[in-house]
Design an enzyme around this catalytic site. Structure first.
Site, short mmCIF file in Angstrom:
data_model
loop_
_atom_site.label_atom_id
_atom_site.label_comp_id
_atom_site.label_asym_id
_atom_site.label_seq_id
_atom_site.Cartn_x
_atom_site.Cartn_y
_atom_site.Cartn_z
N GLU A 1 -12.65 -2.72 12.68
CA GLU A 1 -12.64 -2.13 11.22
C GLU A 1 -13.92 -2.65 10.06
O GLU A 1 -14.36 -1.58 9.79
CB GLU A 1 -11.04 -2.42 10.45
CG GLU A 1 -11.37 -1.32 9.33
CD GLU A 1 -9.13 -2.05 8.19
OE1 GLU A 1 -8.41 -2.74 9.37
OE2 GLU A 1 -8.97 -1.30 7.23
N GLU B 1 1.10 -1.48 0.06
CA GLU B 1 0.27 -0.08 -0.02
C GLU B 1 1.09 1.16 -0.17
O GLU B 1 0.82 2.27 0.93
CB GLU B 1 -0.95 -0.08 1.65
CG GLU B 1 -1.93 -1.42 1.09
CD GLU B 1 -2.59 -1.33 2.81
OE1 GLU B 1 -3.19 -0.62 3.70
OE2 GLU B 1 -3.91 -1.91 1.80
N ASP C 1 -7.80 -9.62 4.73
CA ASP C 1 -8.27 -8.18 5.12
C ASP C 1 -9.15 -8.19 6.39
O ASP C 1 -10.23 -7.51 5.29
CB ASP C 1 -8.10 -6.35 4.28
CG ASP C 1 -7.71 -5.93 5.31
OD1 ASP C 1 -6.89 -6.04 6.13
OD2 ASP C 1 -7.99 -4.88 4.96
#
Ligand code: BDP
Length: 718
Positions: A414, A312, A386
């Site tokens: 998250e 990323e 993820d």
């Protein structure tokens, strides 16, 4: 908080009922977590009082002072009287805590300490000089602290102190939190508060709260913490920041919590004035060696570095055509003389046309098996994509036998409702830790435990808010992470019941109700968000956006993952599709690859399934999917009703907060259900089955409510 009533040492006045009266319905802000030490009911306290008449902790060290304080506060709070703290055992009921070095009496007991290592302990009911006593013994002061917390847990949860025979040691060595804190104070995916450590005011001002953070961690066996975000700022390694880090390390030291830092791979360029960060460049290696020496001069027990490299947008060795192993080993060499470790993340997924993100880390890391130095741990997220509500275990856990792999779990929710939703994560982590990696019963936990240096990491949900985690139930996830890191085989239910008794209530019917809610909550979240193996159909990692396309990286599009079309839905990862299944051991692969043996809860992870495919229930895929969504919503609705029965049992402040959050959770669950079903219906072209409530809005209206910058909407559904 209740004010502690201090009475003279040795004076036995029972104040339990007084405490109890004030405890009912009193406001509780959650700060004390599971270490509340609220007065026990009279009968229980009286029973314990015969067993605990004095606390004996000979010797002195920062950690032993922590033991003394904790035991004294703990038993005084629980029993409502001041229990004397002494150096010697006199009369029945002494609780003696220490090591063979600090206590000759412990040395004489010949306890099986040799097998318990640096962090283990034993707790025994014994007779000392003819008197009944309870002994908490360990090889080190830290082991004694862990044992003291265990003893307090027994008292808090009402376990008898008769005939104790407990031997404990952690199953994994490194049990650490990762904080996704930026140096500016912000936290990834946490909107409630700021970083717990106030970088601006450190090192002069060390908030007393840091001690309580370390205490809480020690109480569940967490022994390390990474202070800054994996998307690291090299600034953290400058002299000014290292002094701040040292002040934090000093505060944590008595509690055995080592500090680690996320290191930015390009730091030699960013703050070192070098032209390159190439790991094979001697100047670069020298820079890191010097930096390590500087850190250890300030913090002799510094844990080491955590590195997110070439992921990323982060810099890394691949930038210089070097492998992840070459990068990690260079840093490991700098830390090795100081016994530090490098934790190197395997969360890499460089986009390539025709690739499957679920196989990316495997492709990059599997060839490096055996190439990492002995003080490198490779940190792998539990699933291959993820932190989704449900993923299969990451295939690397069955594929790198010569590498020290440690799981990265996410405590921060998250993708699971953040601090708004009640989702107890222990069942999800147990599903992962006990997953069979080779079809022969070798679990993920077994794989990890086999390493010379073993470990586990959890991305923390703690922030500066008074309650630490925002949602009162999110504290349970911090707690459960520690308990599972200590022993992955502890059941989710045992952990939940322990936590409830210490944190919320000891009334047994209420404990049953709350435990049931907690244990069901994760599956419910999967139902109303991403049932049957759906994944990553998110907007901002909170709201649904199955229509999401147009990001700069196609592997962030929702359509990349669900692949809905007129025929069906799901990601074909078998040979006819991406063949990411090839990453798994053959027996595991075969089970997932066959649609009749693939667990239904992962069906759409591995297969593109026709809308009319019949599932185990006899219903079609479309019907089943719709009913899962409805079931999730119904669960939240029903849970709100159950929670309302606890009014007056749980203190009013937390009762009201949970009730409010459950109402928000119900609205959000409905939003998820309606938005997803209306969107998928564009492809399935089938009516909602009986029992599924009609959406309140139209699809464009739902779409209009979710804004994800830089994205557009699946043109096929407009
Ligand atoms: C993603 C998060 C991002 C993290 C990244 C990671 O959205 O904030 O930096 O994972 O784990 O889930 O590196």
């Amino acid at each position: 908080m209740i004010k502690k009533v201090r009475i003279g040492v040795g004076i036995r006045i029972f104040l339990g009922s007084l405490f109890l009266a004030s405890a009912k319905g009193y406001a509780e802000d959650g700060y004390r977590l599971w270490l509340r030490y609220e007065p026990l009911p009279k009968e229980a306290a009286e029973k314990y009082l015969r067993k605990v008449t004095s606390v004996v902790v000979p010797g002195q060290s920062g950690t032993l002072e922590a033991v003394k304080k904790e035991l004294r506060d703990g038993v005084s709070g629980l029993f409502g009287i001041d229990i004397p703290l002494t150096d010697t055992v006199k009369g029945d009921g002494a609780v003696l805590v220490g090591t063979p070095k600090t206590s000759p009496q412990i040395a004489q007991l010949e306890l099986p300490l040799a097998a318990l290592g640096k962090e283990g302990y034993c707790i025994r009911s014994v007779r000392l000089q003819g008197c009944a006593a309870t002994v908490v013994a360990a090889n080190t002061d830290l082991g004694a602290l862990y044992g003291a917390f265990h003893l307090l847990r027994l008292l808090q949860t009402g376990v008898s102190l008769e005939a104790l025979q407990i031997d404990e040691k952690p199953r994994l060595h490194v049990r650490m939190l990762n904080h996704w804190y930026y140096l500016g104070g912000g936290i990834d995916w946490d909107n409630d508060g700021y970083a717990l450590w106030d970088w601006k005011r450190l090192p002069e001002k060390v908030d007393a709260r840091l001690r309580d953070y370390a205490r809480a961690n020690a109480s569940i066996g967490i022994n390390g913490t990474v202070l800054n975000n994996v998307n690291a700022d090299a600034e953290i390694l400058t002299a000014g920041y290292l002094r701040k880090v040292a002040a934090i390390a000093d505060a944590f030291r008595p509690y055995g919590v080592k500090v680690h830092l996320s290191a930015r791979f390009s730091a030699p360029i960013d703050i070192g004035g070098l032209k390159t960060a190439d790991p094979l460049d001697p100047q670069v290696a020298k820079w890191w060696r010097t930096k390590a020496d500087e850190i250890y001069a300030l913090i002799p027990d510094f844990g080491g570095f955590l590195v997110k490299a070439n992921s990323e947008g982060q810099p890394g060795p691949r930038t210089y055509h070097r492998s992840h192993a070459e990068g990690a080993n260079m840093l490991a060499a700098a830390l090795a003389p100081h016994h530090g470790i490098v934790v190197w993340r395997a969360f890499v997924y460089d986009y390539k046309p025709e690739y499957d993100r679920a196989a990316a880390a495997y492709d990059e890391f599997r060839p490096l098996d055996g190439a990492f130095s002995s003080n490198v741990l490779v940190q792998v997220k539990n699933g291959p994509v993820d932190f989704q509500p449900r993923e299969p275990f990451h295939p690397l856990f069955g594929a790198m036998p010569k590498t020290q792999l440690i799981p990265e779990l996410q405590i921060l929710q998250e993708y699971m409702g953040r601090s708004t939703h009640l989702v107890y994560l222990a069942p999800m982590w147990r599903e992962f830790l006990l997953a069979d990696t080779d079809g022969q019963g070798t679990t993920v936990a077994n794989v990890c435990e086999a390493s010379a240096i073993s470990g586990i990491a959890g991305v923390s949900n703690v922030s500066s808010v008074r309650s630490w985690t925002g949602h009162p139930f999110s504290q349970a996830n911090w707690y459960a992470f520690g308990r599972l890191a200590w022993n992955p085989e502890t059941t989710s239910e045992d952990i939940a019941r322990e936590w409830i008794r210490m944190t919320l209530t000891r009334e047994s019917a209420a404990v049953d109700t709350i435990a049931r809610i907690m244990l069901e909550s994760r599956e419910a979240a999967v139902d109303y968000m991403m049932p049957l193996g759906l994944h990553h159909i998110v907007g901002n990692h909170y709201d649904p956006a199955p229509w999401r396309v147009g990001d700069s990286r196609p592997d962030w599009w929702a359509t990349y993952y669900h692949k809905a079309d007129e025929k069906g839905i799901g990601f074909d990862r078998t040979k006819t599709g991406s063949n990411a299944l090839a990453c798994y051991h053959s027996k595991v692969r075969d089970r997932f690859a066959d649609i009749t043996t693939c667990p239904e809860n992962l069906l759409l992870w591995f297969h593109h399934v026709p809308w009319d495919q019949r599932l185990i229930s006899g219903r079609t895929l479309w019907e089943e999917m719709a009913l899962h969504y409805q079931r999730g919503v119904d669960w939240v609705r029903n849970t709100r009703r159950q929670w309302s029965t606890l009014q007056g049992v749980v203190d009013s402040e937390r009762y009201a907060l949970v009730a409010k959050k459950l109402a928000m959770q119900e609205d959000h669950a409905k939003f998820w259900k309606n938005a997803c079903l209306l969107y998928f219906q564009v492809y399935s072209k089938r009516p909602l089955p009986d029992g599924v409530e009609k959406p309140d809005l139209t699809l464009p209206e739902y779409i209009g409510k979710i804004k994800v910058p830089g994205t557009t909407v699946d043109p096929r559904c407009q």
